[in-house]
Design an enzyme around this catalytic site. Structure first.
Site, mmCIF file in Angstrom:
data_model
loop_
_atom_site.group_PDB
_atom_site.id
_atom_site.type_symbol
_atom_site.label_atom_id
_atom_site.label_comp_id
_atom_site.label_asym_id
_atom_site.label_seq_id
_atom_site.Cartn_x
_atom_site.Cartn_y
_atom_site.Cartn_z
ATOM 1 N N LYS A 257 0.657 -1.173 -0.025
ATOM 2 C CA LYS A 257 0.091 0.003 0.128
ATOM 3 C C LYS A 257 0.655 1.163 -0.189
ATOM 4 O O LYS A 257 0.510 2.336 -0.434
ATOM 5 C CB LYS A 257 -0.751 -0.060 1.269
ATOM 6 C CG LYS A 257 -1.919 1.031 1.372
ATOM 7 C CD LYS A 257 -2.711 1.193 2.595
ATOM 8 C CE LYS A 257 -3.649 2.273 2.675
ATOM 9 N NZ LYS A 257 -4.560 2.305 3.862
ATOM 10 N N HIS A 338 4.500 -0.222 8.646
ATOM 11 C CA HIS A 338 4.044 1.133 8.985
ATOM 12 C C HIS A 338 5.378 1.860 8.973
ATOM 13 O O HIS A 338 6.573 1.596 9.248
ATOM 14 C CB HIS A 338 3.661 1.310 10.274
ATOM 15 C CG HIS A 338 2.219 0.351 10.703
ATOM 16 N ND1 HIS A 338 2.086 -0.765 11.280
ATOM 17 C CD2 HIS A 338 0.938 0.881 10.255
ATOM 18 C CE1 HIS A 338 0.804 -0.937 11.322
ATOM 19 N NE2 HIS A 338 -0.071 -0.010 10.628
ATOM 20 N N TYR A 347 -2.423 1.300 15.633
ATOM 21 C CA TYR A 347 -2.768 -0.177 15.307
ATOM 22 C C TYR A 347 -2.248 -1.013 16.488
ATOM 23 O O TYR A 347 -2.586 -2.373 16.284
ATOM 24 C CB TYR A 347 -1.976 -0.706 14.015
ATOM 25 C CG TYR A 347 -2.785 -0.387 12.819
ATOM 26 C CD1 TYR A 347 -3.580 -1.325 12.035
ATOM 27 C CD2 TYR A 347 -2.750 0.844 12.007
ATOM 28 C CE1 TYR A 347 -4.153 -1.003 10.925
ATOM 29 C CE2 TYR A 347 -3.333 1.299 10.893
ATOM 30 C CZ TYR A 347 -4.058 0.051 10.172
ATOM 31 O OH TYR A 347 -4.706 0.482 9.224
#
Length: 360
Positions: A257, A338, A347
């Site tokens: 992502k 991350h 998270y």
């Protein structure tokens, strides 16, 4: 010294005034104004900037609109990012609200007004106010596009990056849903009885790896083409057997992502899941799609009488478990992908009883 001259139409009527500045070491500057006073003022300011060494070439930023910038960003940047298609709807919203402004004219005040208007807008889809998270994503997307313009595409922004001066909307409390009590057992039992036989191994694998749904599963989406017709496009390929090394106990994700590849270490339980799977001819590890798992997961939660649990919550669960096993921030970030500790914190939801055990 600047040269100011009038501009006439075919009938000899003055329709504007052109200012021209020729100065050694600087590109020729030419600009037309409606009045002579405006032309003189611009010339005075521009020459002063040249003398003080703070002159910035504005031609391209004046000729490029926010609409043009975002279109280029979508074509050259987003299409190369996993999940970049999700930003296209935000591109359209930004173009509708700010697209008419040139990059030279856009400033923090204009962007702040856009933010405030969006905060009071009712979503046609949900019938509720647009969430602050959505607006924060829009402003973040605009900021990334402006940075790309200034740093990579050579478009000088006279006032710098205006989004940096705009206060971002306060985010709601981070979602902290985790599996509690015997929910994991009940969920997996319900998954065993699911019509989609891939559901249980997918759920276990997600809990063990903290991988995103699009990193585990193939996913498709319908979008409209330039003619307005709906077309089905693949938005993620899912995990491939060619990227899994059972001996090294790793799964390589070449496209994620955030645009960066990463390699995820696999626990013994994750390895057991993989070893029990059949091999498909198309190379996918899991022979199902995110759309199929999404529906099957919701039905399994209903059978297990588990409320308010989403598939993405399994990523929260896995991330929190990594910390509870004693891994440090950078180790967990290497697994989850991350980029910032702030995002990693959102998270991570540690159980107080597990922290108490560490205290002795």
């Amino acid at each position: 010294m600047a040269t100011i001259r009038s501009r006439e139409d075919r009938d000899g009527i003055t329709i504007g005034w052109q200012a021209q500045i020729k100065r050694k070491g600087f590109p020729l500057q030419v600009k037309t104004f409606r009045t002579k006073a405006e032309a003189k003022e611009w010339a005075t300011v521009t020459e002063s900037e040249m003398m003080r060494g703070v002159f910035v070439q504005r031609t391209e930023s004046e000729q490029t609109t926010v609409h043009d910038l975002l279109s280029r960003y979508a074509d050259e940047v987003l299409q190369n990012l996993k999940g970049g298609h999700k930003e296209l709807s935000r591109i359209k919203v930004l173009q509708a609200g700010l697209g008419k402004y040139s990059l030279a004219a856009i400033n923090s005040s204009i962007i702040a007004k856009y933010r405030d208007k969006r905060l009071s807008t009712i979503s046609e889809k949900t019938g509720r106010l647009i969430g602050t998270q959505s607006i924060k994503h829009e402003l973040g997307l605009l900021q990334r596009a402006l940075k790309m313009a200034a740093m990579e595409w050579g478009i000088a922004l006279p006032g710098g990056i205006p989004t940096a001066l705009v206060k971002k909307p306060a985010l709601p409390a981070a979602r902290d849903r985790r599996l509690v009590d015997d929910e994991e057992k009940r969920l997996l039992d319900a998954c065993t009885n699911a019509q989609n036989a891939w559901l249980q191994p997918v759920v276990i694998f997600a809990i063990e790896t903290a991988m995103r749904a699009g990193e585990i599963l193939e996913s498709w989406k319908y979008i409209k083409d330039t003619d307005g017709h709906k077309v089905k496009v693949r938005v993620s390929d899912g995990l491939q057997w060619s990227d899994v090394d059972l001996n090294k106990r790793t799964a390589h994700l070449p496209k994620t992502k955030n645009g960066e590849a990463r390699t995820v270490p696999l626990s013994s339980r994750a390895i057991q899941v993989l070893q029990g799977l059949p091999r498909s001819m198309d190379g996918r590890v899991f022979g199902t799609t995110y759309e199929g798992i999404h529906q099957a997961f919701a039905r399994a939660c209903k059978r297990a009488e588990i409320d308010d649990l989403r598939f993405h919550d399994l990523r929260h669960e896995a991330t929190s478990r990594f910390f509870e096993k004693g891994l440090r921030e950078m180790q967990v970030a290497a697994i989850t992908g991350h980029k910032t500790l702030q995002m990693l914190k959102r998270y991570t939801h540690l159980k107080a009883e597990d922290l108490a055990k560490l205290l002795g």
